[in-house]
Design an enzyme around this catalytic site. Structure first.
Site, PDB file in Angstrom:
ATOM      1  N   CYS A   1      26.545 -30.362   6.807  1.00 31.51           N
ATOM      2  CA  CYS A   1      25.245 -30.286   7.475  1.00 31.51           C
ATOM      3  C   CYS A   1      25.420 -29.818   8.914  1.00 31.51           C
ATOM      4  O   CYS A   1      26.544 -29.681   9.410  1.00 31.51           O
ATOM      5  CB  CYS A   1      24.526 -31.635   7.445  1.00 31.51           C
TER       6      CYS A   1
ATOM      7  N   CYS B   1      27.396 -32.109  11.065  1.00 30.56           N
ATOM      8  CA  CYS B   1      28.845 -31.967  10.847  1.00 30.56           C
ATOM      9  C   CYS B   1      29.398 -30.826  11.694  1.00 30.56           C
ATOM     10  O   CYS B   1      30.441 -30.961  12.346  1.00 30.56           O
ATOM     11  CB  CYS B   1      29.135 -31.688   9.374  1.00 30.56           C
TER      12      CYS B   1
ATOM     13  N   ASP C   1      25.841  11.370  22.615  1.00 34.04           N
ATOM     14  CA  ASP C   1      26.823  12.393  22.955  1.00 34.04           C
ATOM     15  C   ASP C   1      26.671  13.524  21.934  1.00 34.04           C
ATOM     16  O   ASP C   1      26.203  13.298  20.816  1.00 34.04           O
ATOM     17  CB  ASP C   1      28.228  11.785  22.885  1.00 34.04           C
TER      18      ASP C   1
ATOM     19  N   ASP D   1      31.955   8.661  20.921  1.00 35.06           N
ATOM     20  CA  ASP D   1      33.150   8.523  20.096  1.00 35.06           C
ATOM     21  C   ASP D   1      33.982   7.301  20.456  1.00 35.06           C
ATOM     22  O   ASP D   1      35.008   7.047  19.859  1.00 35.06           O
ATOM     23  CB  ASP D   1      34.014   9.788  20.169  1.00 35.06           C
TER      24      ASP D   1
ATOM     25  N   ASP E   1      33.688   8.655  25.985  1.00 34.01           N
ATOM     26  CA  ASP E   1      32.472   8.162  26.631  1.00 34.01           C
ATOM     27  C   ASP E   1      32.604   6.684  27.003  1.00 34.01           C
ATOM     28  O   ASP E   1      31.611   5.963  27.041  1.00 34.01           O
ATOM     29  CB  ASP E   1      31.276   8.356  25.686  1.00 34.01           C
TER      30      ASP E   1
END
Length: 736
Positions: free
Chosen positions: A16, A19, A425, A625, A629
């Site tokens: 639960c 827990c 890009d 990529d 960048d």
């Protein structure tokens, strides 16, 4: 030197939200722990700690002391699966046993006359349910009580034991009430049916939760269990866990490749769709790389292992998805704080309910007060709150992974729905990323030396266009390289090299200005034509002299225009950033349908542009990529990398699109919106359920219409609340 270990451990005996909170508190208090979080849906502990101050063994000892257990072996996932199957099987038996007792008890309580022998029969029938079928609730509650904590076991244990003990007192000491003019009622059936309903709810919940991890199970199913390796002059089958780097692994047609490595013998076609998303099989020859989990389709070959076990691309993807599913969305942290004091508040409210019934109605209403107090304990379930967010995240992130979208964590998933500007890009994002030389223009006599210097310079460059020029010079013109005296990368512009005491440069038109090189008029017209067709232009010169111009084409992806159209339909504003000239940028942006573009953009320019958008109050996603960048990706609210199989930039971006298909981008945003919407729905109903259910259970409607909630109905409602949250989360998997 002390090292921070970051690991995920399966947790046993956790059932639960209370827990999960207790395990998390226990771990956070340990020396050397820097961060800890528990995912209730996956029953997994994610912990970061200094290996000098804490060991996995000490971690397990602390968890055991808190009443739970931890799997610390390398085969943790398999052990967890085995334990879960055993738990489910045991739970199913206990559910059947509890109902086999509960149904006769209901018959006795409703049909048979309320005599001492009837009550005694109910007393004897209730004993095995409380002591055997439902004993886990009492054991769990006692363990938590010793630590001064509470969880759902506390509520179930208290409610059923109060109902049982109150009934037992009335059975064996009825005169206590008769002398006071009151009738001694018994509620054995309530304690038994509560346990039966709660166990049934847990069974349904476990079954439904198993479906939320379907995506990760499919990924894990791609990992073969055994491998065939060459040992001397023979081939032997071994477990995948026993593989070592540089092993020669034999893969026959139709088999899954067990390692990342390179073909050392044979040729074939390999289905890599499960990793790269590309539908067509890829031809593999000696020296080509293959990935674990992919399928050999034709000939037999031998792979020299380079990455094994957890180091393979597939294993890293599985780990990333597991960590993402185990991460916490910001809204979950609020829920955790509420859950931490939820049960103590419920206990107090239950006592207050009994007090008010007796105070307002007197001892005549003691039975009503007792029933209402028990109903409050039963109906107040923190599990619905605890499951609301993690189950939705598991399904959402798993669904994304099955569509080749890797989402790094829940924060990224939640932030994606707020994005209103996407910056793209050009190269490798909107275009194929496989450029090729489409034209040469030479300003002077073509000295073979120039091509050799150009080849040598581009062989050292990491720009995508450099590969195209190298390929054209080597394969088409058979040019050989020379040994350069020096090499310097000019960020965002190109490269500068020296050979035989002369300086040569290769790059964008910015270098024309830097070196004051003249562009002949006769070349200008051709350059304009190349750029209008979307070609990138590379300039090559020596000192102030322009030697040549190379036109490089990079085809636009077939899905780019459709993806842009879909993003616009979703209300996203689009920008394209590129280092190409304005004419090239305009041509590409017109072809794909992007209205705004920034040309001649250096890495700093991209970063500054994103900062400007954010200062305007925009929520910005950068798609690139993951390497070139990096500055812009780091600054963006959400960073998205376009991955291609082994080139997945998992360590850079918050989201990785594993295929070259840009249509995954609008899909990623849609999955984010659907998942966060689902989380809000789950939390709304979990809160509403408790806000409405607890007062009704306390008897707030009794003075108005005589409605009093039976504890048995309260237990059914409590079980349904948790199951409904999980089932609602699973509905996301069926959405398009």
């Amino acid at each position: 030197m002390s090292e921070v270990i970051k690991k995920a451990y399966p947790v046993l005996h956790m059932h639960c939200a209370g827990c999960a909170a207790n395990v998390e508190k226990t771990v956070r208090k340990l020396p050397g722990v820097t961060d800890a979080s528990v995912n209730l849906a996956t029953k997994t502990l994610f912990v970061s700690y200094f290996d000098e101050k804490l060991s996995s063994g000490e971690l397990r000892v602390a968890i055991l002391a808190a009443g739970y257990d931890l799997i610390i072996s390398e085969e943790g996932q398999e052990e967890q699966n085995t334990e879960e199957k055993a738990y489910y099987k045991s739970l199913k038996k206990r559910v059947i046993g509890a109902w086999l007792v509960a149904l006769p008890m209901l018959f006795l309580s409703m049909v048979v006359e309320n005599t001492f022998f009837s009550q005694l029969a109910q007393f004897l029938l209730a004993m095995p349910v409380l002591l055997y079928f439902g004993n886990s609730f009492y054991v769990g509650a006692w363990k938590q009580a010793k630590l001064g904590r509470t969880n759902m076991d506390t509520l179930v244990a208290l409610s059923t034991s109060i109902a049982f003990l109150f009934s037992a007192f009335n059975t064996f000491f009825p005169n206590f009430w008769i002398q006071r003019g009151l009738e001694p009622h018994v509620y054995y059936e309530a304690s038994v049916v509560i346990i039966a309903f709660v166990l049934t709810g847990k069974l349904m919940e476990e079954r439904a939760k198993g479906n939320t991890s379907e995506a990760i199970k499919k990924l894990m199913g791609m990992q073969p269990k055994t491998a065939r390796v060459v040992r001397g002059d023979s081939e032997v089958d071994i477990l995948v866990g026993q593989l070592q780097i540089d092993d020669s692994v034999v893969v026959r047609p139709g088999e899954q490749i067990p390692v990342d490595g390179y073909l050392s013998k044979g040729t074939s076609y390999v289905d890599e769709s499960m990793i790269s998303g590309e539908p067509l099989p890829v031809e593999k020859k000696i020296g080509d790389k293959v990935l674990a989990g992919t399928i050999n389709q034709r000939g037999s070959f031998v792979v020299q292992a380079k990455e094994v076990g957890s180091a393979t691309v597939l294993a890293r993807i599985i780990q990333m998805v597991q960590e993402a599913q185990g991460s916490k969305a910001p809204v979950q942290r609020i829920v955790d704080r509420i859950t931490s004091f939820f049960i103590p508040v419920v206990l107090g409210f239950s006592v207050l309910t009994l007090f008010l019934w007796v105070t307002i109605g007197g001892t005549d209403y003691l039975s009503y007060g007792m029933l209402s107090a028990v109903s409050v304990l039963v109906i107040a379930c923190p599990c619905a709150l605890g499951l609301a967010t993690p189950t939705a995240l598991m399904v959402g992130i798993g669904k994304a992974a099955s569509h080749h979208i890797l989402i790094k964590d829940a924060v990224a998933l939640e932030q994606m729905r707020q994005i209103n500007v996407v910056v793209l890009d050009k190269t490798g994002t909107l275009t194929e990323g496989h450029p090729a030389v489409s034209g040469w223009l030479w300003a002077c006599f073509q000295d073979p030396l120039y091509k050799s210097v150009l080849l040598s310079a581009e062989m050292h460059s990491e720009h995508p266009f450099a590969g195209a020029i190298v390929s054209a010079l080597v394969e088409d013109e058979k040019v050989t390289a020379v040994e350069l005296d020096s090499f310097e990368s000019l960020t965002g512009k190109g490269v500068l090299v020296s050979y035989q005491q002369k300086s040569y440069w290769v790059g964008s038109h910015k270098l024309l200005k830097d070196f004051n090189a003249n562009l002949p008029d006769v070349m200008t017209a051709m350059i304009i034509q190349y750029e209008s067709e979307g070609n990138g232009i590379i300039y090559f010169g020596c000192g102030k002299e322009l030697l040549g111009v190379i036109a490089v084409s990079d085809r636009i992806k077939s899905t780019s225009a459709e993806a842009v159209k879909e993003l616009k339909r979703q209300g996203v504003e689009l920008y394209m950033l590129t280092g190409d000239s304005e004419r090239t940028a305009r041509s590409v942006s017109n072809l794909v349908g992007i209205d705004h573009f920034i040309a001649d953009a250096l890495p700093d320019d991209k970063e500054n542009f994103i900062r400007e958008l954010q200062m305007q109050g925009k929520r910005v996603a950068m798609v690139g990529d993951g390497i070139n960048d990096s500055q812009a990706l780091a600054l963006a609210d959400v960073s998205i990398a376009m991955g291609k199989g082994t080139d997945i930039a998992m360590d850079v971006a918050m989201v990785t699109l594993m295929t070259s298909d840009l249509l995954l981008l609008p899909q990623a945003f849609e999955i984010s919106r659907q998942t966060v919407k689902l989380i809000h729905q789950n939390l709304f109903w979990a809160f509403i359920y408790n806000l409405i259910g607890i007062p009704i259970a306390a008897g707030i409607l009794y003075p108005l219409n005589g409605l009093l909630l039976n504890p048995m109905l309260a237990s059914a409602a409590m079980a349904f609340s948790s199951v409904s949250v999980v089932l609602n989360s699973l509905s996301l998997g069926r959405k398009k």
